[in-house]
Design an enzyme around this catalytic site. Structure first.
Site, PDB file in Angstrom:
ATOM      1  N   TYR A 245     -17.718 -24.726  -5.031  1.00  0.00           N
ATOM      2  CA  TYR A 245     -17.276 -25.352  -6.273  1.00  0.00           C
ATOM      3  C   TYR A 245     -18.240 -26.439  -6.744  1.00  0.00           C
ATOM      4  O   TYR A 245     -18.323 -26.750  -7.917  1.00  0.00           O
ATOM      5  CB  TYR A 245     -15.888 -25.975  -6.074  1.00  0.00           C
ATOM      6  CG  TYR A 245     -15.851 -26.943  -4.916  1.00  0.00           C
ATOM      7  CD1 TYR A 245     -16.283 -28.254  -5.067  1.00  0.00           C
ATOM      8  CD2 TYR A 245     -15.425 -26.537  -3.657  1.00  0.00           C
ATOM      9  CE1 TYR A 245     -16.297 -29.127  -4.007  1.00  0.00           C
ATOM     10  CE2 TYR A 245     -15.425 -27.409  -2.589  1.00  0.00           C
ATOM     11  CZ  TYR A 245     -15.859 -28.705  -2.769  1.00  0.00           C
ATOM     12  OH  TYR A 245     -15.881 -29.573  -1.713  1.00  0.00           O
ATOM     13  N   ASP A 362      -4.881 -21.591  -1.233  1.00  0.00           N
ATOM     14  CA  ASP A 362      -6.164 -21.578  -0.516  1.00  0.00           C
ATOM     15  C   ASP A 362      -6.101 -22.515   0.691  1.00  0.00           C
ATOM     16  O   ASP A 362      -7.029 -23.289   0.944  1.00  0.00           O
ATOM     17  CB  ASP A 362      -7.305 -21.984  -1.457  1.00  0.00           C
ATOM     18  CG  ASP A 362      -8.686 -21.654  -0.882  1.00  0.00           C
ATOM     19  OD1 ASP A 362      -8.757 -20.792   0.018  1.00  0.00           O
ATOM     20  OD2 ASP A 362      -9.677 -22.253  -1.327  1.00  0.00           O
TER      21      ASP A 362
END
Length: 532
Positions: A245, A362
């Site tokens: 990310y 997640d």
């Protein structure tokens, strides 16, 4: 700019005139005369001096291709020269012509020099019909330099120079405008920063600001202006992590350590979703990573997406377990605190300022952080889904990112999970939580024995497993991470083993809820007299 356009128009007119002159044929340059007799030659009168061309005798020349209208038997009369010329056209064909040349300019024409773009040769003579037997030959082909002195190449050169100058002028104007805009933005940014610094009183700590927002605010975090102020005043110290990310930095705000998650611009959806989840009403919990601020920083040329949270120097559970071992009390403290955070996420709080139920989607050891007191807090909510019980709708983020395959539940791997209902997402979290408990239990010492740290299914799939790898192991073969025999000989690990087995059951309906896990671990904590 108007002067530049005027100059270009004048240049175009000049080029047109030049091309028109260049395009004229030899009939306009080599002027022959009509038929004349010797009596036509002027005689000097008393006291009168004649021009040189009027005193020269007339010649009879052979003409072909350059004959005047009154020519007889291909002959013409001139007081200049007879000439013969050979030329090569654009197709490479040669033409031999001849005729009469006037006296004016004849010396110049007879010395005609060959041009690179036009091959020709002219020969002159001054006796009657002398040019009938002249046989001029073409000059050899010469590959001359680019600048051969011709008008055509001069025009090209001028045009290129004008274009280059125009490009330089336009570029300079653009750069100057951009520079002025940058200076203006920087000045405005500095002024805003000074104003924002005055907005937060000196001596106010982050804890003070957050406590004030919880007691007097909406319960959804600090006001946006305060968040932007903090983000602007952050000093980046060093990078502490990097993922798919973006990057994680340790920063400082007025001397206090904070974690700054800098998202890649391609991960804007994750940044937006995580910010949105963190700012959910009543979201703050001691076992959920403490949110401080979020902001988009940058100018027109670059953008940075900031998410600022509490800083935990012990890092993630994954990092912690690789280098540290646990006793039963430390194991239960980690497991119980993580269960408390997950339970808070999954639980809907009703009221005028209620909290929706949230599924993480997640969960893994890298997304759980270790606090100073040895407890856990859950982080990375970029994939979380919310459930609105009033409308019975599941709020799924518009995000192309997916969870970690190694921790995916069977129903996620075989795509049997019902995406329109919220409960399946909750149960998928419980499966992942069971794997995390397994990671913790392996590092718990009993009887002086402990296993080295490993990821779930480390001996069954590659280091970066595909969907097919995980589906084969988890769904088809229905395998689960291996358990050491020593676990059954220890009361605490035996209870933990039973708990994790009920978490990773193949049937989602058979799995425990987060609340049940929390209560079970609470009893174990109490029995071991663990201080939370």
């Amino acid at each position: 700019m108007t002067q530049l356009y005027t100059y270009i128009r004048l240049l175009g007119a000049c080029l047109f005139i030049i091309s028109h002159v260049q395009g004229q044929n030899l009939d306009s340059m080599l002027h022959g005369t009509g038929m004349k007799s010797d009596v036509d030659q002027k005689k000097p009168e008393n006291g009168v001096t004649l021009a040189p061309e009027d005193t020269l005798p007339f010649l009879k020349c052979y003409c072909s291709g350059h004959c005047p209208d009154d020519a007889i038997n291909n002959t013409c009369i001139t007081n200049g020269h007879c000439f013969a010329i050979i030329e090569e056209d654009d197709q490479g064909e040669t033409t031999l012509t001849s005729g009469c040349m006037k006296y004016e300019g004849s010396d110049f024409q007879c010395k005609d020099s060959p041009k690179a773009q036009l091959r020709r040769t002219i020969e002159c003579c001054r006796t009657n019909l002398c040019n009938q037997y002249l046989q001029p030959t073409l000059p050899p082909v010469v590959i001359g330099p680019f600048f051969d002195g011709s008008v055509r190449w001069l025009a090209v050169l001028i045009s290129m120079a004008v274009c280059i100058v125009a490009m330089i002028v336009f570029s300079s104007c653009f750069c100057y405008k951009h520079y002025c805009k940058s200076i203006s933005s920087r000045g405005r940014y500095n002024r805003d920063l000074e104003q924002d610094e005055a907005f937060i009183p000196v001596g106010e700590s982050l804890k003070d600001l957050i406590d004030q927002s919880q007691s007097s605010g909406s319960g959804s975090g600090l006001p946006l202006l305060v968040q932007r102020t903090i983000a602007k005043q952050i000093q980046m110290v060093r990078q502490v992590g990097k993922g798919r990310y973006g990057e994680v930095w340790m920063g400082k705000w007025r001397g206090e350590k904070v974690a700054v998650k800098v998202f890649f611009t391609t991960e804007e959806a994750s940044w937006f979703r995580e910010t949105e989840i963190y700012q959910t009403v009543l979201m703050r919990h001691e076992n959920i990573l403490g949110f401080i601020a979020a902001d988009i920083k940058g100018t027109g040329s670059w953008t940075q997406l900031y998410l600022i949270t509490d800083y935990h120097e012990n890092g993630s559970l994954y990092d912690f377990l690789k280098c540290a071992t646990l006793d039963t009390r430390a194991l239960l403290k980690l497991a119980y605190s993580a269960a408390c955070g997950l339970c808070h996420l999954h639980t809907e709080i009703y009221g005028t300022q209620g909290k929706p139920a949230i599924a993480h989607r997640d969960l893994k050891s890298k997304n759980i952080l270790i606090k100073k007191n040895g407890s856990c807090c859950i982080a990375d909510l970029g994939l979380a889904v919310k459930f609105n019980s009033d409308t019975n709708e599941v709020d799924i983020p518009l995000n192309t990112r997916v969870g970690t395959r190694r921790y995916m539940a069977p129903e996620v791997l075989d795509e049997s999970l019902s995406k329109n209902h919220f409960q399946p997402y909750i149960m998928a979290d419980i499966y992942s939580f069971g794997l995390i408990i397994w990671e913790m239990a392996r590092r718990c010492i009993t009887g002086g024995i402990v296993e080295e740290y490993q990821l779930p299914y480390y001996n069954m799939v590659p280091s970066d497993p595909s969907y097919e790898d995980m589906r084969e192991v988890v769904c088809v073969k229905r395998l689960r991470p291996i358990v050491s025999n020593r676990w059954n000989s220890d009361e605490c690990l035996r209870a933990v083993l039973k708990l994790m087995s009920e978490c990773w059951a193949h049937n989602p309906a058979s799995r425990l809820t987060a609340l049940r896990i929390k209560k079970t671990l609470a009893k174990m904590v109490e029995s071991q007299d663990v201080k939370i």
